[in-house]
Design a protein around this motif. Structure first.
Motif, PDB file in Angstrom:
ATOM      1  N   PHE A   9       0.840  -1.196   0.000  1.00 21.92           N
ATOM      2  CA  PHE A   9       0.000   0.000   0.000  1.00 21.92           C
ATOM      3  C   PHE A   9       0.876   1.248   0.000  1.00 21.92           C
ATOM      4  O   PHE A   9       1.815   1.359   0.802  1.00 21.92           O
ATOM      5  N   ASP A  10       0.551   2.167  -0.902  1.00 25.31           N
ATOM      6  CA  ASP A  10       1.122   3.516  -0.873  1.00 25.31           C
ATOM      7  C   ASP A  10       0.060   4.406  -0.242  1.00 25.31           C
ATOM      8  O   ASP A  10      -0.916   4.789  -0.885  1.00 25.31           O
ATOM      9  N   ASP A  11       0.221   4.713   1.048  1.00 25.30           N
ATOM     10  CA  ASP A  11      -0.810   5.452   1.773  1.00 25.30           C
ATOM     11  C   ASP A  11      -0.943   6.886   1.291  1.00 25.30           C
ATOM     12  O   ASP A  11      -2.012   7.487   1.419  1.00 25.30           O
TER      13      ASP A  11
ATOM     14  N   GLY B 292      -2.823   6.347  -2.190  1.00 24.05           N
ATOM     15  CA  GLY B 292      -4.029   5.529  -2.157  1.00 24.05           C
ATOM     16  C   GLY B 292      -4.022   4.430  -3.198  1.00 24.05           C
ATOM     17  O   GLY B 292      -5.068   4.060  -3.730  1.00 24.05           O
ATOM     18  N   THR B 293      -2.831   3.887  -3.488  1.00 24.20           N
ATOM     19  CA  THR B 293      -2.704   2.837  -4.500  1.00 24.20           C
ATOM     20  C   THR B 293      -2.122   1.575  -3.884  1.00 24.20           C
ATOM     21  O   THR B 293      -1.543   1.596  -2.791  1.00 24.20           O
ATOM     22  N   ALA B 294      -2.278   0.467  -4.604  1.00 26.42           N
ATOM     23  CA  ALA B 294      -1.786  -0.823  -4.130  1.00 26.42           C
ATOM     24  C   ALA B 294      -1.150  -1.585  -5.274  1.00 26.42           C
ATOM     25  O   ALA B 294      -1.570  -1.473  -6.433  1.00 26.42           O
TER      26      ALA B 294
ATOM     27  N   SER C 241      -5.415  -3.535   6.592  1.00 25.48           N
ATOM     28  CA  SER C 241      -6.600  -2.748   6.948  1.00 25.48           C
ATOM     29  C   SER C 241      -7.111  -3.072   8.342  1.00 25.48           C
ATOM     30  O   SER C 241      -8.180  -2.603   8.736  1.00 25.48           O
TER      31      SER C 241
ATOM     32  N   ALA D  61      -5.190   1.863   7.660  1.00 26.90           N
ATOM     33  CA  ALA D  61      -5.506   2.352   6.318  1.00 26.90           C
ATOM     34  C   ALA D  61      -5.956   3.811   6.373  1.00 26.90           C
ATOM     35  O   ALA D  61      -6.775   4.194   7.204  1.00 26.90           O
TER      36      ALA D  61
ATOM     37  N   HIS E 143      -7.105   5.333   3.496  1.00 27.06           N
ATOM     38  CA  HIS E 143      -8.067   5.507   2.412  1.00 27.06           C
ATOM     39  C   HIS E 143      -9.158   4.448   2.545  1.00 27.06           C
ATOM     40  O   HIS E 143      -8.904   3.334   2.998  1.00 27.06           O
TER      41      HIS E 143
ATOM     42  N   THR F  51     -10.693   2.947   0.071  1.00 28.03           N
ATOM     43  CA  THR F  51     -10.298   1.901  -0.871  1.00 28.03           C
ATOM     44  C   THR F  51      -8.948   2.274  -1.473  1.00 28.03           C
ATOM     45  O   THR F  51      -8.576   3.450  -1.510  1.00 28.03           O
ATOM     46  N   TYR F  52      -8.232   1.258  -1.932  1.00 29.67           N
ATOM     47  CA  TYR F  52      -6.937   1.461  -2.581  1.00 29.67           C
ATOM     48  C   TYR F  52      -7.044   0.979  -4.027  1.00 29.67           C
ATOM     49  O   TYR F  52      -7.543  -0.116  -4.293  1.00 29.67           O
ATOM     50  N   ARG F  53      -6.573   1.798  -4.953  1.00 32.39           N
ATOM     51  CA  ARG F  53      -6.642   1.469  -6.377  1.00 32.39           C
ATOM     52  C   ARG F  53      -5.471   0.564  -6.748  1.00 32.39           C
ATOM     53  O   ARG F  53      -4.306   0.908  -6.529  1.00 32.39           O
TER      54      ARG F  53
END
Length: 693
Positions: free
Chosen positions: A19-21, A24-26, A494, A611, A613, A615-617
């Motif tokens: 996760f890149d907090d 907001g990406t994964a 999460s 977490a 976000h 959701t994570y994209r």
């Protein structure tokens, strides 16, 4: 930049998510598990996913880990030689158990073997009354002589100290533990008054014996992992997932390894609840199928059902009472031996049988081309066209269709006298029915009607089978989240840090002063919060959940009552009403005028969600410019057999896109199989929402 990595080890694959907090990406990754040394695949996976993200290990703030190490060690009896030190006259409690037959009419009934053999049990003269009064203090000389002999003759490496009434007063257990650690410093010691201090000795002692049995291997495993991560340059927090749905500091996981039972699956259940919350789906049936097992969890009102006892190493998969009880806080799940690696064959009746044994990662299914000769579910799914020989794991692992065909022909088709396709379809359908039957039993035992729920499918094999299982269960909607193939790894990242303390302290409500309630809760809250603070959680960020086990005086079993988030001192007068409401919800009635008592106190401290976000994209480039990758022959009996089935690139689908089955939706870690006429829609969060038609 803040990066976090989740690692979930399964029997066949190790799943990772980064996760890149900030963004907001994964990023996801999957590799074969190294069964001889699981830490090797963890370290290799961490290096691979960090490199693919262009991240240095020093930039990773936390790594959360879920593992099946404890479960497998107990089931396969791969722990260390363990001794039981117990009250004189009670060493046979592990054999007597509950004196209950789980099947009244089975003349060949079998029970699981105790974790500690009878010749490794040592009795000492000690006694504590049930009110906590110490009557007899044990003698040191006899204890040390007995243990020295067991070490010399049995190679004992761990000791479970289990005294009869230690839940009421742990003084004798602590005294003996101090002697053992002083005289035998290399022994691992577990106390029943620390592991789970409940009054029922069989369950408490069995749980403590399991904790001692696996403690050395968990301690060494986590040490190897932490050393290996340190050599890679990792300096952040290393967390381990517990069975109750919270992450633990490594030091706590080493002390209470029994709390790691169902570690990885618990993360998947929590992530399913999170997906349901985002989509406003409060009632969920979570379905996780990997390479070795399938798991199911019922989520009601947005929260997974929680229990304080589970069974391990059942002799009969669906028969309660045929396993060893573990008294720990645990998310309530059903688990069966059905997965992509499930071995196929014929049983003594000459009919098709699937599982529970698995080909695992080494050698794996025949189609993996790693020397495996046994037919498995993955081989069947390949022949049926659900898996692509050139697209498995994003094309990084080619599958051998000829090897799959040879294995199924020789071990299933020929013995049953059917053709290859019939054999493969039979294997696929038997697994579907096994999973559906397990879910029916699990739900009916809890009095829950799942037909108005939605099903969340995940794991490497979950999306392959989810739609057909849902159809059998008459569940109208299936949700396949983004990154479904590694969703348990998402769940690890999460989940909040959490620790639960349970104490048995029996007291009648009419004798309980408001200050007593507050004092007892405060004592346990301080203990639970202290564990989180030691793990780096800020004290002012910790929240508390309070539960009491209560019953009418004279009853044998209790009902759990959740307390409102208020000052405990103000709740004393509300306890009778809270209990009556909980009792009536289960039994449909109350017993007015009967005295009520508290038996057990449960305090859970939990920190903030990691977490940042909702959701994570998932970052993954499409294979090409078209959503449609290709067409492939796939088997759908409703459509008359093999059809020219469209194969879509999940990473090219956009929010609002829809697909009508039959169709296959491929991503790197899994494939979603859509039945004829079923309607798939991509929602704004990039979940695949499937309406069963």
């Amino acid at each position: 930049m803040t990066y976090r990595i989740g690692v979930d080890i399964g029997g066949t694959f190790t799943d990772l998510a980064l996760f890149d907090d900030a963004a907001g990406t994964a990023i996801t990754h999957k590799l074969l598990t190294s069964p001889d040394e699981p830490s090797r695949s963890v370290l290799a996976g961490v290096v691979a996913i960090a490199q693919s993200a262009g991240v240095q290990m020093g930039e990773v703030s936390a790594i959360a880990h879920g593992t099946t190490l404890v479960t497998n060690a107990v089931i396969e009896r791969r722990g260390v030689p363990t001794a039981l030190v117990t009250t004189e006259g009670f060493s046979d409690v592990l054999d007597i158990a509950l004196e209950r037959r789980y099947d009244l009419f089975d003349m060949r009934i079998a029970f699981p073997r105790p974790m500690v053999p009878r010749d490794q049990r040592l009795e000492v003269c000690e006694r504590v009354r049930d009110d906590g009064t110490v009557v007899t203090v044990p003698e040191r000389e006899a204890l040390e002589a007995g243990l020295a002999e067991l070490i010399a003759t049995r190679g004992i490496q761990a000791v479970a100290v289990c005294f009869l009434n230690s839940y009421a007063n742990p003084a004798n257990e602590r005294l003996v533990a101090g002697w053992i650690r002083e005289r035998f410093p290399d022994l691992y010691v577990s106390l029943s008054s620390t592991v789970f201090p409940y009054p029922r000795e069989y369950e408490r002692w069995t749980t403590t014996c399991m904790n001692a049995y696996v403690q050395p291997i968990v301690d060494r495993y986590l040490a190897r992992l932490e050393d290996g991560l340190g050599e890679l340059g990792f300096t952040g927090k290393f967390l381990v997932m517990s069975s109750s749905g919270g992450t633990l500091a490594s030091s706590i996981a080493r002390e209470f390894p029994i709390r790691l039972l169902e570690s990885g699956p618990a993360a998947g259940a929590l992530m399913s609840a999170h997906v349901g919350k985002v989509l406003d789906e409060r009632n969920i049936l979570a379905f996780d199928m990997g390479g070795t097992t399938a798991k199911g969890c019922i989520i009601r009102g947005g929260t997974p059902i929680k229990r304080y006892e589970m069974e391990v190493a059942r002799v009969h998969e669906f028969k309660g009472g045929s396993g060893l009880p573990a008294k720990i806080p645990v998310i309530d799940m059903i688990e069966i031996g059905s997965g992509g690696g499930s071995l196929a064959g014929t049983d003594e009746r000459g009919t098709l049988a699937m599982g529970p044994r698995s080909a695992g990662a080494d050698p794996g299914p025949a189609c993996y081309g790693r020397g495996g000769q046994r037919a498995t579910l993955s081989d069947a799914n390949l022949l049926l066209g659900y898996l692509g020989a050139g697209s498995f794991l994003g094309g990084k692992m080619a599958l051998d269709e000829d090897a799959a065909g040879r294995a199924i022909s020789s071990q299933v088709a020929d013995p049953l006298g059917v053709d290859l396709v019939e054999a493969a379809w039979g294997m696929h359908e038997v697994i579907n029915e096994d999973v559906a039957r397990a879910f029916r039993v699990h739900a009916s035992e809890r009095g829950i009607d799942y037909r108005r729920s939605s099903m969340v499918v995940f794991g490497g094999s979950g999306p392959l089978h989810g739609v057909r299982v849902a159809r059998k269960l008459k569940i109208p909607k299936v949700i396949c989240p983004a990154g479904a193939g590694v969703m348990s790894a998402f769940g690890l990242l999460s989940s909040p840090p959490a620790f639960e303390v349970v104490r048995s302290r029996q007291i009648a409500i009419d004798r309980l002063a408001p200050s007593d309630l507050a004092e007892i809760c405060a004592e346990l809250e301080a203990e639970a919060s202290g564990v989180l603070v030691a793990g780096g959680v800020a004290r002012d960020a910790i929240r508390i959940r309070r539960r009491l086990d209560m019953r009418y005086s004279g009853q044998g079993y209790e009902v759990e009552v959740s307390l409102p988030d208020e000052d405990p001192q103000s709740l004393r007068d509300a306890l009778p009403q809270l209990f009556d409401e909980a009792y009536a919800a289960i039994f449909g009635m109350t017993l007015p005028g009967r005295p009520i008592e508290i038996l057990n106190w449960k305090i859970e401290a939990y920190g903030p969600l990691a977490a940042t976000h909702e959701t994570y994209r998932v970052l993954q480039e499409p294979e090409g410019t078209s959503v449609l990758k290709r067409n492939r022959k796939a088997y759908f009996p409703e459509a008359g057999g093999f059809v020219d089935c469209p194969v879509y690139d999940r990473y090219a689908l956009a929010s609002g896109d829809s697909v009508v089955g039959p169709a296959l939706i491929e991503e790197r870690e899994s494939t979603c199989v859509l039945g004829p006429a079923d309607l798939l829609t991509v929602d704004p969060f990039m979940n695949l929402v499937i309406e069963i038609r």
